[in-house]
Design an enzyme around this catalytic site. Structure first.
Site, mmCIF file in Angstrom:
data_model
loop_
_atom_site.group_PDB
_atom_site.id
_atom_site.type_symbol
_atom_site.label_atom_id
_atom_site.label_comp_id
_atom_site.label_asym_id
_atom_site.label_seq_id
_atom_site.Cartn_x
_atom_site.Cartn_y
_atom_site.Cartn_z
ATOM 1 N N HIS A 137 44.050 15.232 99.784
ATOM 2 C CA HIS A 137 44.620 16.400 99.117
ATOM 3 C C HIS A 137 43.820 17.623 99.551
ATOM 4 C CE1 HIS A 137 45.521 19.104 95.701
ATOM 5 N NE2 HIS A 137 46.541 18.312 95.409
ATOM 6 N N GLN A 219 44.173 10.217 91.475
ATOM 7 C CA GLN A 219 45.319 9.307 91.415
ATOM 8 C C GLN A 219 44.905 7.890 91.023
ATOM 9 O OE1 GLN A 219 48.507 10.273 91.795
ATOM 10 N NE2 GLN A 219 47.945 12.376 92.302
ATOM 11 N N LYS A 242 46.752 14.262 84.657
ATOM 12 C CA LYS A 242 47.465 13.155 85.296
ATOM 13 C C LYS A 242 47.310 11.844 84.524
ATOM 14 C CE LYS A 242 46.746 15.138 89.917
ATOM 15 N NZ LYS A 242 48.077 15.698 90.143
ATOM 16 N N CYS A 387 50.438 19.205 98.816
ATOM 17 C CA CYS A 387 49.051 19.629 99.036
ATOM 18 C C CYS A 387 48.335 18.680 99.995
ATOM 19 C CB CYS A 387 48.292 19.728 97.715
ATOM 20 S SG CYS A 387 48.878 21.033 96.635
#
Length: 432
Positions: A137, A219, A242, A387
């Site tokens: 990212h 993530q 997230k 991104c």
């Protein structure tokens, strides 16, 4: 959702299994309709939805306990400080930290990664090397580029294999990690390819040459049971929004013995020990890295999100994520014109599934068109380079569409995605 069973440690025992329909009842937004279509929210890699308990915890803090932390000695100040530091303890437990003092609150993962780059950067000299990967990212690329520019260090990167995994063989052949390597920073899970990287293996290689290892866990932490010691990280960044928490809060976890040696990132209130006009001394971690009023209500919300995840059980969350990812890959494999980026099997793979869509004559449908046409049918996906422009350039494409499920995602929503893609392809000339 069943109530948790109290344990001797005070941590709620997780429920057995994951009843998705009961979970969805905790997320009012998932009952929305977009026009005539039920919402199918498939953009959780971008930001997750929030259960009522998280929103209520934030509201309750503002309505009943609002005050600044550390400074105020009155009742409200004590309550706010207790809630804020309690959230720090929850984060520490959630990621397997040795103590709450290893948890630094930031406003997001990008700030956490910038903090890591800025503070570690004081140790670099011209010719030292920083290693990242092509799948990162932008938040795990740009801070290291800026650091290399400031110090004269050299930025190098892992390439990927044709199936979207780190090319460890090529890295070994090229001597990517060597005696000049000072920092290695990689994502635990790719936000585009979904690849779960072998962080512990890479960390072993880095530590053998004395390099520090920074992990972007943005993530990974929301999806997988996390043990920072097992990962082999020295520093790890992730973000609250997230993982069912609010926006405006991120985390930098770090080994305390390392944090103790790092200089401040920002100057201001609370990060100091003694201030004089002739100079200042600084607080011990984590306060050293938390200048000014911190994200108090956001930390309360993140703590509530962790409570919720622990009640579900991260093993259950990870198992559901794997099931829904496997189903997504299967259904997309049945849609003509879809080409999935990254691993096509749900093995060492996270929930972000990026793809391109082409018509019968091979013309690619622009991801922005895919996104807008799907949205008209209630299906929320992402379109763009996510991104991660260098990765898209490496793959020879300008952009992709991305569907990403989470603990509340159902097979019916994935079916709506597949049916919507058939419709989009047909509209743009999918029938030969």
């Amino acid at each position: 959702m069943p109530e948790p069973v109290p344990t001797a440690s005070g941590v709620a025992a997780p429920v057995v299994g994951l009843d998705v329909e009961r979970v969805r009842a905790d997320f009012p937004i998932l009952s929305r309709r977009i026009g005539d279509w039920p919402l199918a929210y498939l953009d959780s890699a971008n930001t997750s939805q929030k259960p009522k308990r998280v929103v209520e915890a934030i509201a309750r803090h503002y309505l009943e306990h609002n005050a600044n932390v550390a400074r105020a000695m009155h009742t409200l100040g004590g309550e706010a400080t207790s809630a804020f530091e309690g959230a720090r303890e929850k984060v520490a437990r959630f990621v397997g930290a040795a103590s709450a003092a290893e948890v630094v609150f930031t406003k997001n993962a990008s700030e956490a990664l910038n903090l890591a780059a800025h503070t570690l950067g004081g140790r670099l000299s011209p010719g030292d090397e920083i290693v990242i990967s092509v799948m990162e990212h932008h938040s795990n690329i740009v801070p290291w580029q800026l650091l290399a520019q400031r110090t004269g260090a050299i930025l190098r990167w892992f390439d990927i294999t044709p199936d979207g995994r780190l090319d460890l063989e090529r890295a070994a052949a090229d001597g990517l990690i060597n005696e000049r390597t000072r920092i290695v920073s990689i994502a635990w899970v790719s936000n585009v390819l979904g690849t779960v990287n072998p962080v512990a293996e890479v960390a072993g290689l880095a530590h053998r040459v004395g390099a520090h290892v920074v992990v972007d866990g943005s993530q990974g932490v929301p999806q997988l049971p996390t043990d920072v010691a097992a990962l082999g990280a020295d520093l790890m960044a992730f973000t609250g929004h997230k993982m069912l928490g609010p926006t405006g809060i991120g985390v930098l976890w770090g080994r305390y013995d390392l944090l103790e040696t790092l200089p401040p990132f920002l100057g201001g209130g609370e990060m100091i020990e003694v201030v004089r006009l002739t100079g200042s001394t600084f607080a011990k971690p984590p306060a050293r890295f938390e200048a000014g009023t911190p994200p108090i209500a956001q930390a309360v919300g993140l703590g509530a999100a962790i409570d919720y995840l622990e009640r579900l059980g991260m093993e259950n969350v990870a198992a559901h994520e794997q099931r829904i990812t496997r189903y997504t890959l299967e259904r997309l494999g049945q849609v003509d014109g879809v080409s999935v980026l990254g691993p096509t099997e749900a093995v060492d793979r996270g929930g972000a599934v990026s793809f391109t869509l082409s018509t019968a004559d091979g013309t690619e449908v622009h991801p922005h068109d895919v996104m807008q046409f799907l949205d008209a049918r209630g299906v929320a996906v992402r379109g763009g380079h996510h991104c991660a422009r260098p990765l898209h350039e490496r793959l020879g494409i300008t952009a992709s569409s991305r569907a990403s499920g989470y603990l509340y995602t159902t097979e019916a929503e994935i079916d709506a995605l597949a049916e919507g893609l058939d419709y989009v392809r047909s509209f743009f000339g999918g029938r030969s």
